[in-house]
Scaffold this motif. Structure first.
Motif, PDB file in Angstrom:
ATOM      1  N   PHE A 175      -5.258  -6.670  -4.862  1.00  0.00           N
ATOM      2  CA  PHE A 175      -6.412  -6.484  -5.051  1.00  0.00           C
ATOM      3  C   PHE A 175      -7.617  -7.109  -3.920  1.00  0.00           C
ATOM      4  O   PHE A 175      -8.369  -6.560  -3.199  1.00  0.00           O
ATOM      5  CB  PHE A 175      -7.317  -6.909  -6.435  1.00  0.00           C
ATOM      6  CG  PHE A 175      -8.618  -6.723  -6.489  1.00  0.00           C
ATOM      7  CD1 PHE A 175      -9.112  -5.452  -6.473  1.00  0.00           C
ATOM      8  CD2 PHE A 175      -9.365  -7.738  -6.705  1.00  0.00           C
ATOM      9  CE1 PHE A 175     -10.635  -5.237  -6.614  1.00  0.00           C
ATOM     10  CE2 PHE A 175     -10.934  -7.896  -6.802  1.00  0.00           C
ATOM     11  CZ  PHE A 175     -11.641  -6.841  -6.701  1.00  0.00           C
ATOM     12  N   TYR A 176      -7.045  -8.336  -3.823  1.00  0.00           N
ATOM     13  CA  TYR A 176      -7.891  -8.960  -2.417  1.00  0.00           C
ATOM     14  C   TYR A 176      -7.671  -8.108  -1.232  1.00  0.00           C
ATOM     15  O   TYR A 176      -8.549  -7.890  -0.433  1.00  0.00           O
ATOM     16  CB  TYR A 176      -6.978 -10.369  -2.243  1.00  0.00           C
ATOM     17  CG  TYR A 176      -8.008 -11.208  -1.310  1.00  0.00           C
ATOM     18  CD1 TYR A 176      -9.166 -11.728  -1.473  1.00  0.00           C
ATOM     19  CD2 TYR A 176      -6.973 -11.619   0.131  1.00  0.00           C
ATOM     20  CE1 TYR A 176      -9.792 -12.584  -0.614  1.00  0.00           C
ATOM     21  CE2 TYR A 176      -7.919 -12.411   1.058  1.00  0.00           C
ATOM     22  CZ  TYR A 176      -9.039 -12.817   0.462  1.00  0.00           C
ATOM     23  OH  TYR A 176      -9.737 -13.667   1.493  1.00  0.00           O
ATOM     24  N   LEU A 177      -6.454  -7.453  -0.777  1.00  0.00           N
ATOM     25  CA  LEU A 177      -6.070  -6.796   0.332  1.00  0.00           C
ATOM     26  C   LEU A 177      -7.049  -5.531   0.099  1.00  0.00           C
ATOM     27  O   LEU A 177      -7.592  -5.170   1.174  1.00  0.00           O
ATOM     28  CB  LEU A 177      -4.741  -6.659   0.589  1.00  0.00           C
ATOM     29  CG  LEU A 177      -4.015  -7.814   0.942  1.00  0.00           C
ATOM     30  CD1 LEU A 177      -2.680  -7.663   1.597  1.00  0.00           C
ATOM     31  CD2 LEU A 177      -4.623  -8.707   2.246  1.00  0.00           C
ATOM     32  N   GLN A 178      -6.922  -4.901  -0.866  1.00  0.00           N
ATOM     33  CA  GLN A 178      -7.693  -3.601  -0.996  1.00  0.00           C
ATOM     34  C   GLN A 178      -9.164  -3.790  -0.901  1.00  0.00           C
ATOM     35  O   GLN A 178      -9.776  -2.918  -0.325  1.00  0.00           O
ATOM     36  CB  GLN A 178      -7.401  -3.149  -2.491  1.00  0.00           C
ATOM     37  CG  GLN A 178      -6.181  -2.300  -2.560  1.00  0.00           C
ATOM     38  CD  GLN A 178      -5.913  -1.311  -3.877  1.00  0.00           C
ATOM     39  OE1 GLN A 178      -5.782  -2.147  -4.865  1.00  0.00           O
ATOM     40  NE2 GLN A 178      -6.538  -0.266  -4.059  1.00  0.00           N
ATOM     41  N   SER A 179      -9.764  -5.031  -1.479  1.00  0.00           N
ATOM     42  CA  SER A 179     -11.184  -4.960  -1.361  1.00  0.00           C
ATOM     43  C   SER A 179     -11.503  -5.441  -0.091  1.00  0.00           C
ATOM     44  O   SER A 179     -12.634  -5.378   0.530  1.00  0.00           O
ATOM     45  CB  SER A 179     -11.493  -6.278  -2.072  1.00  0.00           C
ATOM     46  OG  SER A 179     -11.127  -7.615  -1.650  1.00  0.00           O
ATOM     47  N   ARG A 180     -10.401  -5.779   0.888  1.00  0.00           N
ATOM     48  CA  ARG A 180     -10.682  -5.687   2.394  1.00  0.00           C
ATOM     49  C   ARG A 180     -10.603  -4.281   3.116  1.00  0.00           C
ATOM     50  O   ARG A 180     -10.312  -4.321   4.300  1.00  0.00           O
ATOM     51  CB  ARG A 180      -9.979  -6.800   2.982  1.00  0.00           C
ATOM     52  CG  ARG A 180     -10.254  -8.040   2.403  1.00  0.00           C
ATOM     53  CD  ARG A 180     -11.616  -8.590   2.745  1.00  0.00           C
ATOM     54  NE  ARG A 180     -11.989  -9.951   2.036  1.00  0.00           N
ATOM     55  CZ  ARG A 180     -12.621 -10.172   1.018  1.00  0.00           C
ATOM     56  NH1 ARG A 180     -13.181  -9.173   0.193  1.00  0.00           N
ATOM     57  NH2 ARG A 180     -12.867 -11.280   0.471  1.00  0.00           N
ATOM     58  N   GLY A 181     -10.267  -3.383   2.243  1.00  0.00           N
ATOM     59  CA  GLY A 181     -10.231  -1.947   2.903  1.00  0.00           C
ATOM     60  C   GLY A 181      -8.957  -1.441   3.043  1.00  0.00           C
ATOM     61  O   GLY A 181      -8.863  -0.321   3.564  1.00  0.00           O
ATOM     62  N   MET A 182      -7.660  -2.181   2.806  1.00  0.00           N
ATOM     63  CA  MET A 182      -6.562  -1.606   3.027  1.00  0.00           C
ATOM     64  C   MET A 182      -6.239  -0.581   1.571  1.00  0.00           C
ATOM     65  O   MET A 182      -6.451  -1.327   0.623  1.00  0.00           O
ATOM     66  CB  MET A 182      -5.481  -2.617   2.889  1.00  0.00           C
ATOM     67  CG  MET A 182      -5.088  -3.285   4.183  1.00  0.00           C
ATOM     68  SD  MET A 182      -3.929  -4.669   4.167  1.00  0.00           S
ATOM     69  CE  MET A 182      -4.571  -5.869   5.384  1.00  0.00           C
ATOM     70  N   THR A 183      -5.514   0.279   1.856  1.00  0.00           N
ATOM     71  CA  THR A 183      -5.101   1.095   0.661  1.00  0.00           C
ATOM     72  C   THR A 183      -4.024   0.466  -0.144  1.00  0.00           C
ATOM     73  O   THR A 183      -3.360  -0.555   0.449  1.00  0.00           O
ATOM     74  CB  THR A 183      -4.457   2.628   1.006  1.00  0.00           C
ATOM     75  OG1 THR A 183      -2.996   2.056   1.931  1.00  0.00           O
ATOM     76  CG2 THR A 183      -5.008   3.424   2.017  1.00  0.00           C
ATOM     77  N   GLU A 184      -4.018   0.687  -1.416  1.00  0.00           N
ATOM     78  CA  GLU A 184      -2.780   0.216  -2.228  1.00  0.00           C
ATOM     79  C   GLU A 184      -1.548   0.178  -1.622  1.00  0.00           C
ATOM     80  O   GLU A 184      -0.896  -1.097  -1.773  1.00  0.00           O
ATOM     81  CB  GLU A 184      -2.894   0.651  -3.619  1.00  0.00           C
ATOM     82  CG  GLU A 184      -2.004   0.116  -4.670  1.00  0.00           C
ATOM     83  CD  GLU A 184      -2.011   0.485  -6.081  1.00  0.00           C
ATOM     84  OE1 GLU A 184      -2.853   1.750  -6.433  1.00  0.00           O
ATOM     85  OE2 GLU A 184      -1.372   0.217  -6.596  1.00  0.00           O
ATOM     86  N   LYS A 201      -0.703   0.178   1.556  1.00  0.00           N
ATOM     87  CA  LYS A 201      -0.649  -0.866   2.764  1.00  0.00           C
ATOM     88  C   LYS A 201      -0.399  -2.200   2.084  1.00  0.00           C
ATOM     89  O   LYS A 201       0.101  -2.845   2.884  1.00  0.00           O
ATOM     90  CB  LYS A 201      -1.994  -0.150   3.526  1.00  0.00           C
ATOM     91  CG  LYS A 201      -2.201  -1.128   4.748  1.00  0.00           C
ATOM     92  CD  LYS A 201      -1.023  -0.779   5.821  1.00  0.00           C
ATOM     93  CE  LYS A 201      -0.900  -1.532   7.022  1.00  0.00           C
ATOM     94  NZ  LYS A 201       0.162  -1.162   8.105  1.00  0.00           N
ATOM     95  N   VAL A 254       2.017  -4.561   3.080  1.00  0.00           N
ATOM     96  CA  VAL A 254       1.773  -6.075   3.924  1.00  0.00           C
ATOM     97  C   VAL A 254       2.451  -7.226   2.971  1.00  0.00           C
ATOM     98  O   VAL A 254       2.905  -8.279   3.632  1.00  0.00           O
ATOM     99  CB  VAL A 254       0.233  -6.232   4.168  1.00  0.00           C
ATOM    100  CG1 VAL A 254      -0.048  -7.545   4.650  1.00  0.00           C
ATOM    101  CG2 VAL A 254      -0.311  -5.115   5.191  1.00  0.00           C
TER     102      VAL A 254
END
Lengths: 440, 257
Positions: A385-394, A396, A400
């Motif tokens: 969720f943290y990375l998604q909230s920074r714009g990455m798709t699930e 991606k 990562v």
């Protein structure tokens, strides 16, 4: 089941029982191994050491000697040459040394390396070959001995420093029938010497074959060895390896094993401490998918005081793959002031994947520091969720995070091209997995 | 810009209702503070707006720039311009701050019609943002939040906000865990970033943050609802009288019942 029944059942026993190599060379080792084999049963799941490992990829295959296998010629070998080892490369195809693909220039004063067969009469070979093996009741190291015909030899004289890493490259081709390869590696590093080895097993096709590499490593007083072991065998292959190292006073041995290929792999690295003040590592990274089985059974044997050891074994499992880990740490009675670290971390990306892990510490000394841990988990939804909230798709974000999980174990591989290659391999694995959408 | 219409939300699959009818309108240029005791639903509100998969909106709607965002994934909401500064920023070992931010910046830039930056241009761009939160450039090459102190993690959130330039920033207890100096730096950073084109929601327990960042509106949440709305003086009143004082007041979503 009786011992004889077990022995009869194994095609490999028959294969190993026949003297195939006409050479005089090492006839005694082959004979001795055959004799021991006749008293050693093929493993099965009722034996504790093998209870999680499905051996059917071995028992259900009719392996034949390489000579009868109709192996295809090798092509594209140079793709796997690492630039750092131009001048220090030993190439084997299906377990046999290939002089025309190898590259053996001078590598510094006192550094001797080459085809083991050429050094048959070398006193170091005479003294150590097959003498360092120490696997109890183990048919696979005995097969290697019974079928011994070729290998790599590295000897560093006192104070010798290998100026470049030595690449021991094993290529395996497709063939009409499944064959068995039994490569051997003997490394003797004398006092205060320094060496980096890159051992690479590559399947060029996608056929069934079996390779049973054995390495014997002696690290004498004050010597340093950095040993990278990369296993990228074909997706149908069987890889059973027996790398053993003996570490003397003030020496260091650091091994990094990366397991990517093979339908079934069983890796049994062992390090035996022979004196005080040693420092050794047995790190591992396993990335498996599909129906792969990757099994690591390691032994770190602390026999003297003041030793330091490190084992970080990281595993990513996807699809129906199955990982097994058993890490034995022995600390003998007189081995005080040992500082030993062991951690096995498993990342399960699919519902069907399976992980068995068993850290096993047997400590008989009373003044030691041994930390160990084993975890099995999925990707942390909070991190995704943290990375998604920074714009990455699930996808991606998961890619990562998987990449980041795996990366820690390859950071210590210092050879630039190999480090880069490993990053590419990790990337390829994580990308392939995010496309599958099988992820949890 | 952001409009919550009678939003009910529960923990996905567990049926525990946390938001019980929240209505709130935020226009561009505004700063809103949401205060309230522990467990009142403040953080959940921030997570629901940014699309955390753990929560499900069971009733009501959330509009961003006039369109419902309930069906959007968190990354799509980020692309639309929503940013959440986490109460507990997550450690991501193995991924450097620069890698994360360049990836984020470029995906967001692409979807918002801004120009993507190559690694060199990006490097210049983020270095000027570092000054804003007085962060050491070394942080750029360190793994995201890994081994950072609590204060460094919070600074890093505001640094990310500075780089990503959201139109709506939700700051979830960004002030907690900060010492006075860090609080001043972070607050000044937020003030400098705020323009008449964007909006900020500050979620906080304490009035002290509001000495540095002056809100246009203060909302008080209790038990999943906004029970009182006022100007910046409401925060001072709460500081003085405590949340229990509100028990004698009965207003729901700012309206006297």
């Amino acid at each position: 089941m009786t011992l004889n029944k077990q022995i009869e059942l194994s095609v490999l026993h028959n294969l190993a029982a026949a003297e195939t190599a006409p050479e005089e060379r090492w006839a005694d080792i082959r004979k001795e191994s055959r004799s021991a084999l006749s008293q050693t049963a093929f493993p099965h799941r009722k034996i504790e050491e093998w209870r999680f490992t499905d051996l059917r990829p071995i028992t259900r295959t009719e392996f034949v000697p390489l000579e009868n296998a109709g192996a295809f010629p090798v092509s594209g070998a140079e793709t796997y040459f690492i630039p750092e080892s131009e001048g220090s490369r030993l190439v084997f195809v299906n377990g046999r040394y290939q002089e025309e693909l190898s590259s053996t220039g001078p590598l510094g004063k006192g550094v001797i390396f080459g085809n083991l067969a050429e050094y048959e009469d070398n006193p170091v070979v005479q003294e150590y070959l097959n003498k360092l093996l120490n696997y109890e009741e183990d048919v696979f190291s005995l097969y290697n001995g019974a079928l011994l015909n070729d290998g790599a030899f590295i000897h560093l004289e006192k104070n010798a420093k290998a100026e470049a890493p030595i690449q021991v490259l094993h290529l395996y081709t497709d063939s009409a029938k499944p064959f068995v390869a039994t490569p051997r590696l003997l490394v003797v590093a004398e006092e205060e010497s320094d060496l980096t080895i890159v051992e690479d097993h590559v399947g060029l096709g996608n056929n069934v074959y079996m390779t049973l590499p054995v390495s014997e490593v002696k690290v004498k007083e004050g010597a340093h060895i950095h040993h990278v072991r990369l296993q990228r065998d074909s997706e149908e292959a069987v890889h059973v390896s027996r790398p053993i190292a003996y570490v003397e006073k003030n020496s260091e041995y650091h091994a990094y094993t990366i397991t990517l290929g093979a339908r079934l792999s069983r890796n049994e690295p062992r390090v035996v401490q022979e004196d005080e003040e040693v420092d050794f590592t047995l790190d591992g990274l396993v990335l498996i998918d599909g129906n792969q089985i990757a099994d690591t059974h390691s032994v770190m044997d602390h026999r003297f005081a003041h030793g330091q050891s490190h084992q970080l074994h990281k595993v990513v499992v996807n699809g129906n793959a199955h990982s097994i880990f058993n890490g034995k740490i022995f600390v003998r009675k007189d081995a005080q002031k040992i500082d030993s670290f062991q951690e096995n971390r498993n990342l399960l990306l699919s519902y069907e994947g399976l992980v068995n892990t068993k850290p096993q510490l047997e400590i008989f000394a009373d003044d030691v520091l041994c930390s160990h841990g084993a975890t099995i988990g999925q990707l942390d939804p909070e991190e995704v969720f943290y990375l998604q909230s920074r714009g990455m798709t699930e996808e991606k974000a998961k890619e990562v995070l998987t990449y980041a999980f795996a990366l820690e174990t390859i950071e210590n591989v210092k050879i630039e091209s190999v480090h880069k290659l490993l990053i590419e391999e990790v990337n390829r694995y994580t990308r392939a997995n995010s496309i599958q959408k099988e992820t949890v | 810009m952001l409009e919550l219409k009678d939003v009910y939300a529960e923990v996905e699959g567990e049926g525990i209702e946390i938001l019980k009818g929240v209505s709130l309108t935020i226009n561009k240029g505004e700063i809103h503070a949401i205060m309230g005791p522990n467990g009142s639903g403040k953080s959940t509100l921030a997570k629901v707006v940014s699309g955390h998969p753990e929560y499900e909106v069971t009733q009501g709607d959330i509009l961003f720039n006039g369109e419902s965002i309930l069906e959007l994934d968190p990354d799509e909401r980020a692309h639309a311009g929503i940013f959440l500064a986490f109460q507990y920023p997550v450690e991501v070992p193995g991924v450097t701050n620069t890698t994360l931010l360049r990836e984020s910046y470029n995906t967001i830039a692409a979807s918002r019609g801004r120009e993507e930056l190559d690694p060199l241009e990006f490097d210049d761009y983020i270095r000027e943002k570092l000054d804003l939160v007085e962060m050491n450039p070394d942080f750029l090459e360190r793994s995201v939040n890994t081994g950072f102190s609590g204060g460094e993690k919070k600074r890093n959130e505001i640094f990310q906000m500075a780089v990503l330039q959201p139109s709506l920033a939700l700051l979830d207890e960004t002030d907690s865990g900060l010492d006075i100096d860090a609080l001043r730096v972070v607050s000044e950073g937020i003030n400098k970033l705020h323009t008449s084109e964007d909006a900020v929601i500050l979620i906080t327990h304490y009035q002290r943050l509001l000495n540095y960042i002056v809100p246009d509106f203060v909302h008080v949440m209790r038990d999943g609802r906004i029970v009182k709305t006022g100007g910046k003086e409401l925060a001072l009143e709460l500081e003085e009288k405590g949340y229990d004082w509100l028990d004698s007041q009965t207003t729901v979503n700012g309206e006297v019942k």
